[in-house]
Write an enzyme that holds these catalytic residues in place. Structure first.
Site, mmCIF file in Angstrom:
data_model
loop_
_atom_site.group_PDB
_atom_site.id
_atom_site.type_symbol
_atom_site.label_atom_id
_atom_site.label_comp_id
_atom_site.label_asym_id
_atom_site.label_seq_id
_atom_site.Cartn_x
_atom_site.Cartn_y
_atom_site.Cartn_z
ATOM 1 N N ASP A 77 7.060 -6.074 3.559
ATOM 2 C CA ASP A 77 7.026 -7.126 3.061
ATOM 3 C C ASP A 77 8.410 -7.901 2.552
ATOM 4 O O ASP A 77 9.011 -8.131 1.372
ATOM 5 C CB ASP A 77 6.505 -6.885 1.090
ATOM 6 C CG ASP A 77 5.652 -6.092 0.695
ATOM 7 O OD1 ASP A 77 5.245 -5.788 1.868
ATOM 8 O OD2 ASP A 77 4.939 -5.665 -0.098
ATOM 9 N N ASP A 82 2.774 -9.142 1.519
ATOM 10 C CA ASP A 82 2.246 -9.746 -0.359
ATOM 11 C C ASP A 82 1.273 -10.385 0.389
ATOM 12 O O ASP A 82 1.956 -11.621 0.311
ATOM 13 C CB ASP A 82 2.992 -9.271 -0.701
ATOM 14 C CG ASP A 82 2.380 -8.478 -2.453
ATOM 15 O OD1 ASP A 82 1.688 -7.821 -2.324
ATOM 16 O OD2 ASP A 82 3.006 -9.002 -3.362
ATOM 17 N N HIS A 89 -1.284 -12.906 -1.773
ATOM 18 C CA HIS A 89 -2.128 -13.174 -2.560
ATOM 19 C C HIS A 89 -2.920 -14.264 -3.196
ATOM 20 O O HIS A 89 -1.887 -15.516 -2.194
ATOM 21 C CB HIS A 89 -0.807 -12.879 -4.644
ATOM 22 C CG HIS A 89 -0.715 -11.611 -4.501
ATOM 23 N ND1 HIS A 89 -1.039 -10.599 -4.200
ATOM 24 C CD2 HIS A 89 1.051 -11.556 -4.835
ATOM 25 C CE1 HIS A 89 -0.580 -9.781 -4.596
ATOM 26 N NE2 HIS A 89 0.340 -9.884 -4.467
ATOM 27 N N SER A 108 -2.198 -9.665 -10.934
ATOM 28 C CA SER A 108 -1.128 -9.163 -11.086
ATOM 29 C C SER A 108 -0.063 -10.024 -11.282
ATOM 30 O O SER A 108 1.482 -9.892 -11.779
ATOM 31 C CB SER A 108 0.068 -8.464 -9.555
ATOM 32 O OG SER A 108 0.514 -9.353 -8.054
ATOM 33 N N HIS A 127 3.782 -14.907 -7.092
ATOM 34 C CA HIS A 127 4.820 -15.050 -6.002
ATOM 35 C C HIS A 127 3.765 -14.190 -4.369
ATOM 36 O O HIS A 127 3.157 -13.525 -4.795
ATOM 37 C CB HIS A 127 5.299 -13.769 -5.851
ATOM 38 C CG HIS A 127 4.497 -11.989 -6.561
ATOM 39 N ND1 HIS A 127 3.945 -11.881 -7.220
ATOM 40 C CD2 HIS A 127 4.386 -11.651 -5.302
ATOM 41 C CE1 HIS A 127 3.602 -10.638 -7.711
ATOM 42 N NE2 HIS A 127 3.359 -10.441 -6.202
ATOM 43 N N LYS A 162 -2.062 -7.605 2.534
ATOM 44 C CA LYS A 162 -2.394 -6.955 1.642
ATOM 45 C C LYS A 162 -2.145 -7.675 -0.091
ATOM 46 O O LYS A 162 -1.722 -8.649 0.201
ATOM 47 C CB LYS A 162 -1.869 -5.637 1.566
ATOM 48 C CG LYS A 162 0.059 -6.031 1.032
ATOM 49 C CD LYS A 162 0.592 -4.514 0.374
ATOM 50 C CE LYS A 162 1.624 -4.800 0.408
ATOM 51 N NZ LYS A 162 1.971 -5.320 -0.363
ATOM 52 N N GLU A 180 -4.799 -5.252 -7.085
ATOM 53 C CA GLU A 180 -3.598 -5.157 -6.618
ATOM 54 C C GLU A 180 -3.517 -3.854 -5.321
ATOM 55 O O GLU A 180 -4.291 -2.823 -5.146
ATOM 56 C CB GLU A 180 -3.075 -4.375 -7.806
ATOM 57 C CG GLU A 180 -0.914 -3.934 -8.017
ATOM 58 C CD GLU A 180 -0.613 -5.373 -6.897
ATOM 59 O OE1 GLU A 180 -1.002 -5.771 -6.093
ATOM 60 O OE2 GLU A 180 0.372 -5.999 -7.547
ATOM 61 N N ALA A 204 9.376 -3.808 -2.089
ATOM 62 C CA ALA A 204 10.772 -2.910 -2.482
ATOM 63 C C ALA A 204 10.648 -1.246 -2.874
ATOM 64 O O ALA A 204 9.968 -1.053 -2.822
ATOM 65 C CB ALA A 204 10.242 -3.718 -4.422
ATOM 66 N N CYS A 233 6.417 -1.521 -2.740
ATOM 67 C CA CYS A 233 5.519 -1.305 -1.705
ATOM 68 C C CYS A 233 5.926 -0.402 -1.074
ATOM 69 O O CYS A 233 5.033 0.427 -0.295
ATOM 70 C CB CYS A 233 5.010 -2.627 -1.687
ATOM 71 S SG CYS A 233 4.537 -3.604 -2.449
HETATM 72 C C1 VGL Z 1 5.263 -5.528 -4.469
HETATM 73 C C2 VGL Z 1 5.864 -6.506 -6.698
HETATM 74 C C3 VGL Z 1 4.806 -7.314 -6.663
HETATM 75 C C4 VGL Z 1 6.438 -5.304 -3.218
HETATM 76 C C5 VGL Z 1 4.391 -6.524 -4.112
HETATM 77 O O1 VGL Z 1 6.405 -5.178 -2.427
HETATM 78 O O2 VGL Z 1 7.444 -4.231 -3.992
HETATM 79 N N1 VGL Z 1 6.373 -5.793 -6.024
HETATM 80 N N2 VGL Z 1 3.667 -7.616 -6.081
HETATM 81 ZN ZN ZN Z 2 2.486 -8.887 -5.561
#
Ligand code: VGL
Ligand code: ZN
Length: 193
Positions: A15, A57, A59, A65, A76, A101, A108, A136, A140
């Site tokens: 990510d 990510d 979405h 989420s 995001h 993903k 989620e 992060a 993730c």
């Molecule tokens: C993530 C919060 C929401 C990540 C993804 O990639 O860590 N964190 N969506």
């Molecule tokens: Zn996300």
């Protein structure tokens, strides 16, 4: 710890997208700092012919989420938008295997394994060991690492190529502790032979 990478190994970049970097919609405070380090790892894996995976990510615009749909986060990484692009300085080779993903509105998925073919893809290439870095640490990266361990991959955490959100102070530190307790091996670039 010295580690020699080669056949049977894979790099998983988690990510590293514009929205998770400073200036993005859900910035990880020092998210962009992983980019130059990951570029070094990418080069090392590329040189030995080991596959490189990049999760993203991805979405839909009304993902669960997002706060307005009952979730915890600002909107995001909406598929196809600029914010969902990989960081522009990340040097992913053309043959990078991209894993999208959390693509469904009602699901989620923090882990790159959840609802994707990542496990099958790794197994089909004979991958036994995975090296995970990116964003992060406390979401993730953690979920991806814990799934990799669960699926029997020997799993390495790239300690110098991760950054966390830290919604609560110490979240990233606790995430690294949990991953370590569950069997991840912690490495930095200079550990690679
Ligand atoms: C993530 C919060 C929401 C990540 C993804 O990639 O860590 N964190 N969506
Ligand atoms: Zn996300």
């Amino acid at each position: 710890m010295k580690v020699k990478i080669g056949k049977g190994d894979a790099l998983i970049v988690v990510d590293v997208q514009r929205d998770f970097c400073p200036g993005g919609a859900l910035p990880v405070p020092k998210g962009d700092e992983v980019v130059p380090v990951l570029n070094e790892y990418i080069e090392r894996f590329r040189k030995v012919g080991a596959p490189i995976y990049a999760t993203r990510d991805w979405h839909p615009p009304d993902h669960k989420s997002f706060r307005e749909y009952g979730g915890d986060w600002p909107p995001h990484c909406i598929r196809g938008t600029r914010g969902a692009e990989f960081h522009p300085d990340l040097k992913l080779p053309d043959d990078t295997i991209v894993i999208s993903k959390a693509t469904e509105r009602d699901k989620e998925a923090y882990s790159g394994f959840e609802g994707t073919n990542l496990k099958e893809n790794l197994k089909s290439r004979g991958v036994k060991r995975v090296f995970v870095g990116g964003l992060a640490t406390d979401y993730c990266v953690k979920s991806t690492v814990l799934d990799a361990l669960r699926y029997g991959f020997e799993t390495f955490l790239l300690l110098d190529a991760i950054q966390g959100v830290d919604v609560q102070p110490g979240d990233s530190e606790r995430a690294v502790e949990e991953m370590t307790r569950k069997g991840v091996k912690r490495v930095i670039l200079s550990d690679l032979e």
